[in-house]
Design a protein around this motif. Structure first.
Motif, PDB file in Angstrom:
ATOM      1  N   TYR A 114      -5.888  15.428 -32.689  1.00 11.47           N
ATOM      2  CA  TYR A 114      -6.247  15.190 -34.083  1.00 11.47           C
ATOM      3  C   TYR A 114      -7.552  15.898 -34.434  1.00 11.47           C
ATOM      4  CZ  TYR A 114      -7.725  12.760 -38.333  1.00 11.47           C
ATOM      5  OH  TYR A 114      -8.160  12.488 -39.602  1.00 11.47           O
ATOM      6  N   GLN A 115      -8.561  15.746 -33.572  1.00 12.51           N
ATOM      7  CA  GLN A 115      -9.850  16.378 -33.857  1.00 12.51           C
ATOM      8  C   GLN A 115      -9.732  17.902 -33.898  1.00 12.51           C
ATOM      9  OE1 GLN A 115     -12.580  14.803 -34.732  1.00 12.51           O
ATOM     10  NE2 GLN A 115     -11.810  12.740 -34.359  1.00 12.51           N
ATOM     11  N   GLY A 116      -8.876  18.471 -33.025  1.00 10.40           N
ATOM     12  CA  GLY A 116      -8.767  19.917 -32.943  1.00 10.40           C
ATOM     13  C   GLY A 116      -7.879  20.545 -33.995  1.00 10.40           C
ATOM     14  N   VAL A 117      -6.902  19.802 -34.516  1.00 13.39           N
ATOM     15  CA  VAL A 117      -5.902  20.397 -35.403  1.00 13.39           C
ATOM     16  C   VAL A 117      -5.908  19.784 -36.804  1.00 13.39           C
ATOM     17  CG1 VAL A 117      -3.433  20.860 -35.725  1.00 13.39           C
ATOM     18  CG2 VAL A 117      -4.420  20.911 -33.417  1.00 13.39           C
ATOM     19  N   PHE A 118      -6.020  18.467 -36.892  1.00 12.14           N
ATOM     20  CA  PHE A 118      -5.731  17.796 -38.162  1.00 12.14           C
ATOM     21  C   PHE A 118      -6.949  17.279 -38.916  1.00 12.14           C
ATOM     22  CE2 PHE A 118      -1.789  17.502 -35.724  1.00 12.14           C
ATOM     23  CZ  PHE A 118      -0.866  17.920 -36.671  1.00 12.14           C
ATOM     24  N   ARG A 119      -8.050  17.056 -38.239  1.00 12.22           N
ATOM     25  CA  ARG A 119      -9.167  16.391 -38.923  1.00 12.22           C
ATOM     26  C   ARG A 119      -9.660  17.189 -40.136  1.00 12.22           C
ATOM     27  NH1 ARG A 119     -14.994  14.138 -36.552  1.00 12.22           N
ATOM     28  NH2 ARG A 119     -15.852  13.673 -38.622  1.00 12.22           N
ATOM     29  N   GLU A 120      -9.706  18.509 -40.024  1.00 12.36           N
ATOM     30  CA  GLU A 120     -10.225  19.308 -41.138  1.00 12.36           C
ATOM     31  C   GLU A 120      -9.350  19.165 -42.382  1.00 12.36           C
ATOM     32  OE1 GLU A 120      -9.608  23.628 -41.115  1.00 12.36           O
ATOM     33  OE2 GLU A 120      -8.849  23.377 -39.061  1.00 12.36           O
ATOM     34  N   TYR A 121      -8.065  18.852 -42.186  1.00 13.88           N
ATOM     35  CA  TYR A 121      -7.175  18.666 -43.330  1.00 13.88           C
ATOM     36  C   TYR A 121      -7.179  17.212 -43.824  1.00 13.88           C
ATOM     37  CZ  TYR A 121      -5.262  23.107 -41.643  1.00 13.88           C
ATOM     38  OH  TYR A 121      -5.101  24.400 -41.221  1.00 13.88           O
ATOM     39  N   GLU A 122      -7.271  16.270 -42.869  1.00 16.55           N
ATOM     40  CA  GLU A 122      -7.142  14.852 -43.219  1.00 16.55           C
ATOM     41  C   GLU A 122      -8.458  14.240 -43.700  1.00 16.55           C
ATOM     42  OE1 GLU A 122      -4.156  12.874 -43.116  1.00 16.55           O
ATOM     43  OE2 GLU A 122      -3.443  14.950 -43.135  1.00 16.55           O
ATOM     44  N   GLY A 123      -9.568  14.691 -43.132  1.00 16.13           N
ATOM     45  CA  GLY A 123     -10.867  14.200 -43.565  1.00 16.13           C
ATOM     46  C   GLY A 123     -11.304  12.896 -42.928  1.00 16.13           C
ATOM     47  N   VAL A 124     -10.389  12.134 -42.335  1.00 15.91           N
ATOM     48  CA  VAL A 124     -10.746  10.878 -41.680  1.00 15.91           C
ATOM     49  C   VAL A 124     -11.367  11.191 -40.327  1.00 15.91           C
ATOM     50  CG1 VAL A 124      -9.874   8.654 -40.851  1.00 15.91           C
ATOM     51  CG2 VAL A 124      -8.845   9.739 -42.857  1.00 15.91           C
ATOM     52  N   SER A 125     -12.420  10.465 -39.950  1.00 18.06           N
ATOM     53  CA  SER A 125     -13.209  10.823 -38.772  1.00 18.06           C
ATOM     54  C   SER A 125     -12.450  10.685 -37.472  1.00 18.06           C
ATOM     55  CB  SER A 125     -14.473   9.957 -38.707  1.00 18.06           C
ATOM     56  OG  SER A 125     -14.128   8.587 -38.559  1.00 18.06           O
ATOM     57  N   SER A 126     -11.460   9.807 -37.403  1.00 17.32           N
ATOM     58  CA  SER A 126     -10.716   9.561 -36.163  1.00 17.32           C
ATOM     59  C   SER A 126      -9.288   9.210 -36.501  1.00 17.32           C
ATOM     60  CB  SER A 126     -11.360   8.417 -35.367  1.00 17.32           C
ATOM     61  OG  SER A 126     -10.514   7.994 -34.317  1.00 17.32           O
ATOM     62  N   ILE A 127      -8.380   9.595 -35.630  1.00 19.28           N
ATOM     63  CA  ILE A 127      -6.979   9.206 -35.844  1.00 19.28           C
ATOM     64  C   ILE A 127      -6.839   7.700 -35.784  1.00 19.28           C
ATOM     65  CG2 ILE A 127      -6.259   9.312 -33.399  1.00 19.28           C
ATOM     66  CD1 ILE A 127      -3.620  10.575 -34.414  1.00 19.28           C
ATOM     67  N   HIS A 128      -7.761   7.034 -35.058  1.00 21.79           N
ATOM     68  CA  HIS A 128      -7.671   5.585 -34.911  1.00 21.79           C
ATOM     69  C   HIS A 128      -8.185   4.839 -36.135  1.00 21.79           C
ATOM     70  CE1 HIS A 128      -6.392   6.519 -30.951  1.00 21.79           C
ATOM     71  NE2 HIS A 128      -7.538   7.073 -30.629  1.00 21.79           N
ATOM     72  N   ARG A 129      -8.751   5.583 -37.096  1.00 20.13           N
ATOM     73  CA  ARG A 129      -9.104   5.007 -38.385  1.00 20.13           C
ATOM     74  C   ARG A 129      -8.221   5.579 -39.497  1.00 20.13           C
ATOM     75  NH1 ARG A 129     -11.668   0.203 -38.744  1.00 20.13           N
ATOM     76  NH2 ARG A 129     -13.324   0.042 -37.173  1.00 20.13           N
ATOM     77  N   ALA A 130      -7.263   6.393 -39.096  1.00 22.28           N
ATOM     78  CA  ALA A 130      -6.340   6.987 -40.073  1.00 22.28           C
ATOM     79  C   ALA A 130      -5.279   5.949 -40.458  1.00 22.28           C
ATOM     80  CB  ALA A 130      -5.688   8.229 -39.489  1.00 22.28           C
ATOM     81  N   ALA A 131      -4.591   6.204 -41.546  1.00 25.28           N
ATOM     82  CA  ALA A 131      -3.557   5.289 -42.022  1.00 25.28           C
ATOM     83  C   ALA A 131      -2.278   5.467 -41.218  1.00 25.28           C
ATOM     84  CB  ALA A 131      -3.281   5.528 -43.498  1.00 25.28           C
ATOM     85  N   TRP A 132      -1.606   4.382 -40.964  1.00 20.41           N
ATOM     86  CA  TRP A 132      -0.294   4.403 -40.310  1.00 20.41           C
ATOM     87  C   TRP A 132       0.660   5.221 -41.176  1.00 20.41           C
ATOM     88  CZ3 TRP A 132       1.325   3.369 -35.630  1.00 20.41           C
ATOM     89  CH2 TRP A 132       2.689   3.183 -35.379  1.00 20.41           C
ATOM     90  N   PRO A 133       1.503   6.051 -40.567  1.00 16.48           N
ATOM     91  CA  PRO A 133       2.385   6.910 -41.371  1.00 16.48           C
ATOM     92  C   PRO A 133       3.362   6.107 -42.225  1.00 16.48           C
ATOM     93  CG  PRO A 133       3.001   6.979 -39.043  1.00 16.48           C
ATOM     94  CD  PRO A 133       1.688   6.266 -39.117  1.00 16.48           C
ATOM     95  N   VAL A 134       3.569   6.594 -43.416  1.00 11.63           N
ATOM     96  CA  VAL A 134       4.522   5.997 -44.353  1.00 11.63           C
ATOM     97  C   VAL A 134       5.377   7.126 -44.910  1.00 11.63           C
ATOM     98  CG1 VAL A 134       4.833   4.729 -46.510  1.00 11.63           C
ATOM     99  CG2 VAL A 134       2.935   4.140 -44.968  1.00 11.63           C
ATOM    100  N   ALA A 135       6.672   6.944 -44.872  1.00  9.72           N
ATOM    101  CA  ALA A 135       7.579   7.984 -45.377  1.00  9.72           C
ATOM    102  C   ALA A 135       7.445   8.119 -46.888  1.00  9.72           C
ATOM    103  CB  ALA A 135       9.017   7.645 -45.008  1.00  9.72           C
ATOM    104  N   ARG A 136       7.469   9.348 -47.375  1.00  7.64           N
ATOM    105  CA  ARG A 136       7.405   9.574 -48.821  1.00  7.64           C
ATOM    106  C   ARG A 136       8.749   9.215 -49.468  1.00  7.64           C
ATOM    107  NH1 ARG A 136       3.809  14.871 -50.396  1.00  7.64           N
ATOM    108  NH2 ARG A 136       2.126  14.550 -48.863  1.00  7.64           N
ATOM    109  N   PRO A 137       8.699   8.785 -50.718  1.00  8.58           N
ATOM    110  CA  PRO A 137       9.954   8.495 -51.436  1.00  8.58           C
ATOM    111  C   PRO A 137      10.846   9.733 -51.455  1.00  8.58           C
ATOM    112  CG  PRO A 137       8.056   7.685 -52.686  1.00  8.58           C
ATOM    113  CD  PRO A 137       7.507   8.509 -51.549  1.00  8.58           C
ATOM    114  N   GLY A 138      12.116   9.527 -51.205  1.00  8.18           N
ATOM    115  CA  GLY A 138      13.063  10.623 -51.256  1.00  8.18           C
ATOM    116  C   GLY A 138      13.276  11.335 -49.943  1.00  8.18           C
TER     117      GLY A 138
END
Length: 815
Positions: A702-726
């Motif tokens: 997460y720190q190496g690939v996704f943090r720059e896009y997600e903005g949350v400091s840690s995956i363990h403080r990120a939101a649980w995944p939720v499927a988008r409508p449709g």
């Protein structure tokens, strides 16, 4: 950029330090989200932690992390159970001295020093295993706050008439030299002699008696027969006698022959001697028939003065001597070696005795219906574990004995006036208090200031049963208590349902009228190679947890710990560590592959047009998220993880990535963006769903690939995944399953032709239902990528074959 290889030996300790420094898992008491509180089991300080602890505590941590990622404020404290007999025995073994060989204050000082060192090691292991505990709420059951809570509990129960003291037959451990509760007695099958000997009757005849406890003969007070046993009806009301000069100060032992339906005509000779006390039936007969009280065995497990020449002998030695004497007197009729069920103390394995002693009890026998109803209001995971609780409550025979004749423990905050015999209780403001050290601050109502302090300490369960009250700051912080009681979850092992779960429910009902937690999650045992329970008190060949972590990684150990369904026992399986490492490696490699294709992506903007392959993966992802979420809501961590793995290995890696490689590498337009966007969300969702299980590798990626896009400091403080409508689409999944069926046939063909998976096919004809033609046409770029077909023709069933393709001898597949 992620490096070529993942080095867990560097990554894991560095992340553990970083999480500690930033207080990543700190509970926010002032936040706005719902609170999820965990009444975590405080491990007993009676040895070193082992992989069995890693097994069960990891399972709890997965649930804690899941709820945190769902936006709940997780209150996750950790306690240590460090008062009472288990810790005393641990300290005695460590310092190689008995508590009785030194001043009490000196022994307690040794205890407090050793438990502090041991608990610091416990915390170091838990941090390295990555339990997401908030360590600022660490507590111990010998701490002043825990003592205060436990003593106030006792005072309230005493004032309500639920706690009482009496001189009565009590379960007693001769090895530990203390009273114990019914819940601390285990059944053990031991070999023993079943001996039949003869009492003499008034008419000169003999009465055979069969027993496994001849050493209790000096305390024999009656012989019982069944009232309908025709063999003995004529003897009821008469007496039997036996010369006991060689083993009893009574000399001639003469006892009445009485009738009672508890005498079993089918067992032994059908005539049973009642000794005070050999078992619970003896206690019942003693009370019901108002028999004399004699005591052949003392608190130290040696014979008393009642046994005359045998006084001071250990039980087994006395048993041997009495049998020899009966044989010499010609009274020993028969002997056979049998396997006998014996009640033993769970702490040391010593057979328990029933001794007349003064003890403190909490009334529970009159509350069985209320306790059963409370069990029904708690959600049990797994559900069938409730039955164990109910069977225990239904079969209770004794009130809960809470006093212990030991040294390290919570004192009873009370004194007895030596002048008038009244009991004086401490006040809440005086707690915690040790009455053996501190006298009362006020005189007795009779004016006397001469007091006898309560000499005993409470059983460790009397305090650990207050754990939801302790973490709830009862009775000192009503606002905090209202927030955290009842707790959301109690995780614990199935062997202590009869103790910790039961006792905690008792305390909660008596003090609050409420159940202590909304749900209870029961864990199984980690088993040794010999299929026995791994425990602190036994030597095992399995590696120490820290050694395993340093050699195999914490993530791999956590993988093994979450591989069986809730409540099941499982042996330690090194092969599962290897499987866990394979998953870690695959996550790393898949993320490195994805990373190069995700540069400059705008993940918040969904592409205007997704290809059928993308829509298929997203539909599968949505169903996976829903399934995993539902399983974790039921505390079924193993099926949840298995579903994530299936999606990751099969749908994402084996199939989707193979289908879209051409788009990712060769296409620069909207089709490539659609694949990149789909890959981003699928891989991130996988990492989030695996984060509770594998916190280190998922955080590193997460720190190496996704943090720059997600903005949350840690995956363990990120939101649980939720499927988008449709995202869920039956049509997309039908198209996807047909694509995969086609791909499987192509792979089978290549295998049959000894071709590599990446080998090209000159031409491929796909015969399919006309309804799928449009979606397959959209997916042509992915079909060519996955099949490596230079020429690819789609045709409906019944269409005239293309002559050019026929001439090229195209591979024809019908789907």
């Amino acid at each position: 950029m992620l490096p070529n290889r993942y080095n867990f030996r560097e990554a894991e300790p560095a992340l553990a330090r970083q999480w500690a420094e930033t207080a990543l898992y700190a509970f926010d008491p002032d936040g706005s989200g719902p609170i999820y509180s965990i009444d975590t089991p405080p491990p007993t300080v009676s040895g070193e932690l082992h992989i069995g602890h890693c097994f069960s505590f990891t399972q709890t941590d997965v649930i804690a992390r899941f709820h945190r990622m769902r936006g709940e404020r997780v209150f996750y404290p950790m306690g240590f159970d460090d008062n009472g007999l288990p810790t005393e025995r641990f300290v005695e073994k460590t310092i190689k001295r008995k508590a009785t060989q030194m001043d009490r204050a000196e022994f307690i000082a040794h205890c407090l020093e050793l438990v502090q060192q041991t608990e610091d090691r416990f915390e170091a292991l838990w941090r390295r295993l990555s339990l997401s505990v908030d360590w600022q709420y660490r507590y111990s059951t010998i701490s002043p706050q825990a003592q205060r809570t436990s003593q106030w509990s006792f005072l309230q129960l005493y004032q309500a008439g639920r706690a009482y003291t009496q001189l009565a037959p009590t379960l007693w451990c001769p090895e530990c030299q203390t009273a114990i509760a019914q819940a601390e007695v285990d059944d053990a099958t031991l070999p023993t002699l079943f001996s039949t000997f003869a009492f003499r009757l008034q008419d000169g005849g003999s009465l055979p008696i069969a027993t496994t406890r001849p050493e209790l003969l000096p305390a024999c007070v009656a012989i019982f027969v069944h009232p309908n046993d025709k063999r003995y009806q004529h003897l009821i009301g008469t007496t039997a006698h036996l010369s006991g000069t060689a083993f009893s100060s009574r000399g001639e032992i003469e006892v009445p022959i009485l009738a009672d339906e508890l005498a079993d005509p089918e067992k032994g000779s059908g005539a049973v001697m009642c000794c005070t006390f050999g078992d619970s039936t003896d206690v019942h007969w003693w009370r019901t028939h108002q028999l004399p009280l004699l005591q052949a065995i003392g608190r130290d497990g040696r014979m008393t003065k009642l046994t005359g020449p045998l006084a001071g002998l250990p039980i087994l030695a006395a048993r041997k001597r009495i049998l020899e004497q009966l044989g010499a007197d010609g009274l020993l009729l028969q002997q056979e070696l049998i396997e006998h069920n014996v009640g033993v103390h769970e702490r040391c394995g010593t057979p328990v005795e029933y001794l007349q002693t003064r003890q403190w009890f909490i009334r529970v026998l009159d509350q069985k219906e209320r306790l059963l109803e409370a069990g029904q209001r708690i959600r049990w995971s797994p559900e069938h574990m409730r039955t164990r609780y109910e069977h225990w409550v239904e079969n209770l025979q004794w009130d809960w004995c809470i006093s212990r004749q030991r040294f390290l423990g919570v004192s009873f905050p009370a004194w007895t006036c030596r002048r008038c015999g009244e009991m004086l209780l401490a006040t809440l403001e005086e707690l915690p208090i040790d009455p053996r050290v501190t006298p009362p601050a006020r005189p007795c109502a009779c004016g006397s200031t001469d007091f006898e302090p309560e000499p005993d300490v409470m059983d460790t369960w009397a305090t650990s049963s207050c754990s939801p009250l302790i973490i709830g700051r009862w009775p000192d912080d009503p606002a905090w208590f209202a927030q955290h009681f009842p707790a959301s979850l109690r995780p614990q092992a199935h062997d202590i349902i009869r103790t910790w779960a039961f006792y905690t429910i008792v305390k909660a009902l008596y003090h609050t009228g409420e159940i202590p937690w909304r749900e209870i999650m029961i864990s199984g045992f980690a088993l040794s190679a010999e299929r026995g329970k791994i425990s602190k008190s036994k030597e095992h060949n399995e590696m120490a947890p820290m050694t395993l972590i340093e050699q195999e990684s914490a993530d791999a150990l956590r993988y093994w710990a979450t591989s069986v369904r809730t409540g099941l026992d499982t042996p330690f399986q090194p092969d599962l560590l290897t499987t866990g490492r394979r998953l870690i490696t695959k996550l790393w490699n898949a993320s490195r592959f994805a990373e190069r294709h995700l540069l400059d992506l705008e993940p918040e903007h969904e592409p205007a047009h997704l290809l059928p392959t993308d829509r298929w993966l997203l539909s599968r992802l949505a169903r996976t998220i829903a399934h995993v979420t539902a399983e974790l809501e039921r505390n079924e961590y193993a099926p949840a993880r298995a579903e994530v793995e299936r999606f990751f290995w099969s749908d994402l890696c084996d199939n989707y990535l193979e289908l879209v490689k051409a788009r990712l590498y060769n296409d620069a337009g909207a089709a490539r963006d659609a694949a990149r966007w789909t890959l981003y969300h699928a891989l991130l969702a996988v990492l989030k769903m695996l984060a509770p299980y594998l916190p280190y590798i998922t955080e590193t990626i997460y720190q190496g690939v996704f943090r720059e896009y997600e903005g949350v400091s840690s995956i363990h403080r990120a939101a649980w995944p939720v499927a988008r409508p449709g995202w869920i689409s039956e049509e997309a999944e039908q198209t996807g399953s047909t694509l995969l069926a086609l791909l499987q046939q192509v792979r089978r063909y290549k295998a049959e032709q000894n071709l590599s998976v990446g080998a090209e096919i000159a031409a491929l004809r796909v015969v399919l239902d006309p309804a799928l033609h449009a979606s397959f046409s959209e997916a042509l770029i992915d079909l060519r990528s996955a099949t490596r077909a230079r020429e690819l023709l789609l045709e409906g069933r019944g269409k005239i074959a293309d002559s050019r393709m026929e001439k090229e001898q195209a591979l024809r597949i019908e789907v």
